[in-house]
Design a protein around this motif. Structure first.
Motif, PDB file in Angstrom:
ATOM      1  N   MET A 103       0.821  -1.200   0.000  1.00  0.00           N
ATOM      2  CA  MET A 103       0.000   0.000   0.000  1.00  0.00           C
ATOM      3  C   MET A 103       0.866   1.266   0.000  1.00  0.00           C
ATOM      4  O   MET A 103       0.560   2.239  -0.702  1.00  0.00           O
ATOM      5  CB  MET A 103      -0.931   0.024   1.219  1.00  0.00           C
ATOM      6  CG  MET A 103      -1.870  -1.158   1.349  1.00  0.00           C
ATOM      7  SD  MET A 103      -2.983  -1.378  -0.053  1.00  0.00           S
ATOM      8  CE  MET A 103      -2.210  -2.791  -0.848  1.00  0.00           C
ATOM      9  N   LEU A 104       1.941   1.242   0.761  1.00  0.00           N
ATOM     10  CA  LEU A 104       2.850   2.385   0.776  1.00  0.00           C
ATOM     11  C   LEU A 104       3.461   2.601  -0.608  1.00  0.00           C
ATOM     12  O   LEU A 104       3.620   3.745  -1.065  1.00  0.00           O
ATOM     13  CB  LEU A 104       3.957   2.162   1.808  1.00  0.00           C
ATOM     14  CG  LEU A 104       3.519   2.113   3.272  1.00  0.00           C
ATOM     15  CD1 LEU A 104       4.686   1.698   4.160  1.00  0.00           C
ATOM     16  CD2 LEU A 104       2.961   3.452   3.733  1.00  0.00           C
ATOM     17  N   GLU A 105       3.773   1.515  -1.285  1.00  0.00           N
ATOM     18  CA  GLU A 105       4.327   1.612  -2.631  1.00  0.00           C
ATOM     19  C   GLU A 105       3.314   2.211  -3.605  1.00  0.00           C
ATOM     20  O   GLU A 105       3.661   2.993  -4.488  1.00  0.00           O
ATOM     21  CB  GLU A 105       4.768   0.227  -3.104  1.00  0.00           C
ATOM     22  CG  GLU A 105       5.589   0.255  -4.382  1.00  0.00           C
ATOM     23  CD  GLU A 105       6.137  -1.112  -4.738  1.00  0.00           C
ATOM     24  OE1 GLU A 105       7.026  -1.177  -5.597  1.00  0.00           O
ATOM     25  OE2 GLU A 105       5.659  -2.126  -4.159  1.00  0.00           O
ATOM     26  N   GLN A 106       2.028   1.848  -3.424  1.00  0.00           N
ATOM     27  CA  GLN A 106       0.986   2.436  -4.263  1.00  0.00           C
ATOM     28  C   GLN A 106       0.899   3.950  -4.062  1.00  0.00           C
ATOM     29  O   GLN A 106       0.739   4.713  -5.020  1.00  0.00           O
ATOM     30  CB  GLN A 106      -0.362   1.784  -3.955  1.00  0.00           C
ATOM     31  CG  GLN A 106      -0.517   0.377  -4.502  1.00  0.00           C
ATOM     32  CD  GLN A 106      -0.558   0.367  -6.017  1.00  0.00           C
ATOM     33  OE1 GLN A 106      -1.451   0.940  -6.638  1.00  0.00           O
ATOM     34  NE2 GLN A 106       0.424  -0.283  -6.629  1.00  0.00           N
ATOM     35  N   VAL A 107       0.998   4.391  -2.824  1.00  0.00           N
ATOM     36  CA  VAL A 107       0.980   5.834  -2.548  1.00  0.00           C
ATOM     37  C   VAL A 107       2.148   6.519  -3.251  1.00  0.00           C
ATOM     38  O   VAL A 107       1.989   7.592  -3.860  1.00  0.00           O
ATOM     39  CB  VAL A 107       1.026   6.090  -1.026  1.00  0.00           C
ATOM     40  CG1 VAL A 107       1.274   7.571  -0.734  1.00  0.00           C
ATOM     41  CG2 VAL A 107      -0.274   5.643  -0.376  1.00  0.00           C
ATOM     42  N   ASP A 108       3.318   5.902  -3.191  1.00  0.00           N
ATOM     43  CA  ASP A 108       4.490   6.497  -3.846  1.00  0.00           C
ATOM     44  C   ASP A 108       4.306   6.581  -5.356  1.00  0.00           C
ATOM     45  O   ASP A 108       4.636   7.597  -5.988  1.00  0.00           O
ATOM     46  CB  ASP A 108       5.741   5.677  -3.518  1.00  0.00           C
ATOM     47  CG  ASP A 108       6.181   5.812  -2.072  1.00  0.00           C
ATOM     48  OD1 ASP A 108       5.761   6.796  -1.417  1.00  0.00           O
ATOM     49  OD2 ASP A 108       6.923   4.945  -1.590  1.00  0.00           O
ATOM     50  N   LEU A 109       3.783   5.513  -5.956  1.00  0.00           N
ATOM     51  CA  LEU A 109       3.584   5.506  -7.402  1.00  0.00           C
ATOM     52  C   LEU A 109       2.552   6.551  -7.830  1.00  0.00           C
ATOM     53  O   LEU A 109       2.747   7.284  -8.798  1.00  0.00           O
ATOM     54  CB  LEU A 109       3.142   4.111  -7.860  1.00  0.00           C
ATOM     55  CG  LEU A 109       4.237   3.041  -7.909  1.00  0.00           C
ATOM     56  CD1 LEU A 109       3.620   1.654  -8.040  1.00  0.00           C
ATOM     57  CD2 LEU A 109       5.191   3.316  -9.064  1.00  0.00           C
TER      58      LEU A 109
END
Length: 335
Positions: free
Chosen positions: A313-319
């Motif tokens: 989920m954190l990676e989705q926010v970054d993307l």
């Protein structure tokens, strides 16, 4: 345009991931911090009372998040106006408003799962009337220092004052969401609130008539033009730089489409507010909904996956923050 992230805490619903409720709730706190760092305007948490969601008390969670963030606006998405006493809601959110230095927005809804109503002693057939009465009372409790009130669905009040008093008597812009009931859309328009069109399972063509109705009634009540009516939209996304990678990951999660009115994932992606693909595909989907809704001013993304981890989920926010957010800001700067 305001752009944000919203969640009900369904960060790791698959027991095989091994996450605990504690990890999921702390993951939401990390998600809010990352959303702030990535430049999002809003972080919102919903309220639900059945697994795999973990957030049953948004006010408690938002108060904690307020202590570890400084700029992102905090909001509910939604707070259930049906199952909660409006006195308790007014007190809880006034408290959060103080702790968050005013960084609090509110979104109310009736709830999409009628099965929960009986747990709270409510007749599902009366929840429209209950929602209407309780929201009317909530507004009075927030804006009036001493309230005398009598209604059908809670004991009367005499000379009642919410403690603590809100920072201001004027409510922040309240968003309401109602995907089934025009009576509550009418109430939203009457008060000049924002209408959050959270038709994640539906197509823009199905949802657009409700948005048009809200705009017409907003103008009819004298709040402004139909075009200026505050409209927001929700979208569910799973994004990768390559669409093939996004599809592979999403399908590997075993996402349950049984609640969706589509037979296949491809059909859901083509017709609903779900986007599984590249940043360009996310932007195309938002442009389509913007066109069908006549423009709107708030976009919230749901990035929960049933088997997803906090790190995913954190990676989705970054993307989204790196590859979608700048384009949205440039394209809809005046929305």
């Amino acid at each position: 345009m305001e752009i944000g992230i919203f969640s009900t805490g369904n960060l790791a619903g698959d027991p095989s991931v091994g996450a605990t409720t504690t990890e999921r709730l702390r993951g939401l706190v990390r998600l809010a911090q990352r959303a702030e760092q990535a430049g999002f305007d809003v972080f919102a948490v919903g309220e639900a009372h059945k697994p795999p969601a973990t957030v049953s008390s948004p006010a408690v969670l938002l108060a904690h998040i307020a202590a570890v963030t400084s700029t992102v606006q905090l909001s509910t998405a939604v707070s259930l106006i049906t199952v909660n006493d409006p006195v308790r809601l007014a007190e809880d959110y006034a408290t959060v408003q103080h702790l968050a230095d005013g960084r609090l927005g509110l979104m109310f809804g009736r709830g999409v799962d009628p099965g929960i109503y009986r747990w709270y002693g409510l007749d599902p057939a009366e929840t429209v009337e209950i929602a209407s009465e309780r929201y009317d009372l909530f507004r009075r409790l927030w804006s009036e220092e001493s309230v005398d009130w009598t209604g059908r669905y809670r004991p009367p009040l005499e000379g009642f004052t919410v403690v603590p008093r809100p920072l201001t008597d004027r409510l922040p812009l309240v968003w309401q969401t109602s995907i089934r009931t025009r009576a509550l859309v009418e109430q939203t328009a009457r008060y000049g609130d924002g209408f959050f069109a959270n038709y994640v399972f539906f197509s823009a063509e199905q949802a657009a008539p409700h948005v048009r109705y809200f705009r017409e009634r907003y103008a009819a009540y004298g709040h402004g033009t139909a075009e200026s009516a505050p409209v927001g939209s929700g979208a569910k996304v799973h994004v990768r730089l390559r669409s093939q990678d996004a599809l592979r990951e999403f399908e590997a999660q075993g996402y349950d489409l049984s609640a969706w009115p589509y037979d296949t994932l491809d059909e859901a992606i083509r017709h609903s507010a779900l986007t599984v693909g590249s940043p360009a595909q996310v932007l195309d989907k938002i442009a389509h909904f913007q066109e069908r809704y006549g423009g709107y001013r708030r976009q919230l993304f749901s990035i929960d996956l049933p088997g997803g981890t906090v790190d995913q989920m954190l990676e989705q926010v970054d993307l989204l923050g790196e590859h979608v957010l700048p384009s949205l800001r440039a394209t809809y700067a005046h929305a």
